[in-house]
Scaffold this motif. Sequence first.
Motif, short mmCIF file in Angstrom:
data_model
loop_
_atom_site.label_atom_id
_atom_site.label_comp_id
_atom_site.label_asym_id
_atom_site.label_seq_id
_atom_site.Cartn_x
_atom_site.Cartn_y
_atom_site.Cartn_z
N ALA A 1 2.02 -8.77 12.97
CA ALA A 1 2.46 -7.52 12.59
C ALA A 1 2.70 -6.70 11.34
O ALA A 1 3.27 -7.37 10.47
CB ALA A 1 3.44 -7.48 13.71
N ALA A 2 1.96 -5.21 12.13
CA ALA A 2 2.91 -4.70 10.21
C ALA A 2 4.43 -4.14 9.95
O ALA A 2 4.93 -4.13 11.24
CB ALA A 2 1.52 -3.32 10.38
N THR A 3 4.53 -4.18 9.01
CA THR A 3 6.25 -3.45 9.20
C THR A 3 5.67 -2.11 8.10
O THR A 3 5.24 -2.04 6.50
CB THR A 3 7.15 -4.32 8.12
N ILE A 4 6.09 -1.66 8.50
CA ILE A 4 6.76 0.82 8.10
C ILE A 4 7.53 0.45 7.32
O ILE A 4 9.07 0.49 8.54
CB ILE A 4 5.90 0.84 9.06
N VAL A 5 7.59 0.66 6.02
CA VAL A 5 9.41 0.80 5.61
C VAL A 5 9.20 2.13 5.00
O VAL A 5 8.43 2.89 4.51
CB VAL A 5 9.87 -0.04 4.72
N PHE A 6 10.85 3.15 6.09
CA PHE A 6 10.71 4.39 5.21
C PHE A 6 11.99 4.29 4.44
O PHE A 6 12.71 4.31 4.37
CB PHE A 6 11.63 5.43 6.70
N ASP A 7 11.56 5.66 3.40
CA ASP A 7 12.75 5.98 2.74
C ASP A 7 13.77 6.93 3.23
O ASP A 7 13.28 7.25 4.21
CB ASP A 7 11.81 6.43 1.16
N ALA B 1 5.08 -2.68 -5.31
CA ALA B 1 4.11 -4.04 -4.80
C ALA B 1 3.34 -4.50 -4.37
O ALA B 1 3.40 -5.06 -3.23
CB ALA B 1 6.25 -3.80 -3.79
N GLY B 2 2.34 -3.11 -4.89
CA GLY B 2 0.82 -3.84 -3.93
C GLY B 2 0.87 -3.46 -2.31
O GLY B 2 0.28 -3.52 -2.26
N THR C 1 13.39 -5.67 1.27
CA THR C 1 13.42 -5.09 2.66
C THR C 1 12.14 -6.05 3.58
O THR C 1 12.45 -6.63 4.78
CB THR C 1 13.23 -4.03 2.57
N LEU C 2 10.84 -5.93 2.98
CA LEU C 2 10.11 -6.25 3.91
C LEU C 2 10.73 -7.93 3.89
O LEU C 2 10.13 -8.30 5.43
CB LEU C 2 8.64 -6.49 2.94
N ARG C 3 11.26 -8.58 3.34
CA ARG C 3 11.16 -10.55 3.65
C ARG C 3 12.12 -10.45 3.99
O ARG C 3 11.87 -11.15 5.65
CB ARG C 3 11.94 -10.26 2.41
N PRO D 1 3.70 -8.48 2.94
CA PRO D 1 3.19 -6.84 1.74
C PRO D 1 1.78 -6.73 1.87
O PRO D 1 1.65 -5.54 1.98
CB PRO D 1 3.43 -7.32 0.42
N ALA D 2 1.01 -7.85 2.54
CA ALA D 2 -0.35 -7.79 2.97
C ALA D 2 -0.81 -6.52 3.76
O ALA D 2 -1.62 -5.97 5.32
CB ALA D 2 -0.87 -8.63 3.16
N ARG D 3 0.49 -6.61 5.45
CA ARG D 3 0.52 -5.73 6.54
C ARG D 3 1.67 -5.07 6.56
O ARG D 3 2.47 -4.52 7.36
CB ARG D 3 0.74 -6.66 7.42
#
Length: 226
Positions: free
Chosen positions: A3-9, A182-183, A155-157, A163-165
């Motif tokens: 599943a993808a993770t979308i990170v917001f400011d 972070a790529g 945060t992703l962790r 990070p690839a998704r």
Amino acid sequence: MAAATIVFDLDGTLVDTHPDLIGTLSWLLEEEGLDAIDLEAAKKLIGHGMRPMVENALKLKGRGFDKAEVDAVFARYIAVYETRLTRESRPFPGMLDALDRLADQGMTLAVCTNKVERLAKKLLDELDMSRRFAVIAGADTYGVRKPDPGHLLMTLRDAGGDPARAVMVGDSDTDIRAAQGAGVPVVAYSGGYTAIPLASLDPDVIIDHYDVLPETVGRLLSSPKV
């Protein structure tokens, strides 16, 4: 496929917080016997965190060069700002619908902000938005903050992401530089508080309204990595 993770400011991306951030700043400057700061100039101070915003506002008025003074003034700012976190602050147009659509597609949502974690969570609680996010990471959560890519990566962790998704959504140089470091592909929102023209920062995509965010995220996630 994971599943993808979308990170917001947060400030200038998820929520239009400038009425309360700058309203408190204007009150503070007046209390210090200083002239109010121009609205557009003040908006450009948002993004690196509240203490840098207060310190830089003082410096624009010829003050703020003494750490003890900044500490004292910033403490007053926080005490008042916390009482009016959501007096006028609201999600940007189309944001809540975009979050619903992303969640319906099975994506994990998270927040990576240079706001202090406690205040970020309280603000999102008051707007009934906290429940939407697996993680809300602030400037003090990990000991690093944007533009350090470690802030985004941790945060992703903690959100269980890869990070690839993943895709970062932000409005300023701190968000874009953190994502690039972070790529992670980054969507820049043009309605935020950037002090630098977004195009010059080379984000993957610039959007003007959140109606197009789910489709934009989908294209970035499906694009082959070079």
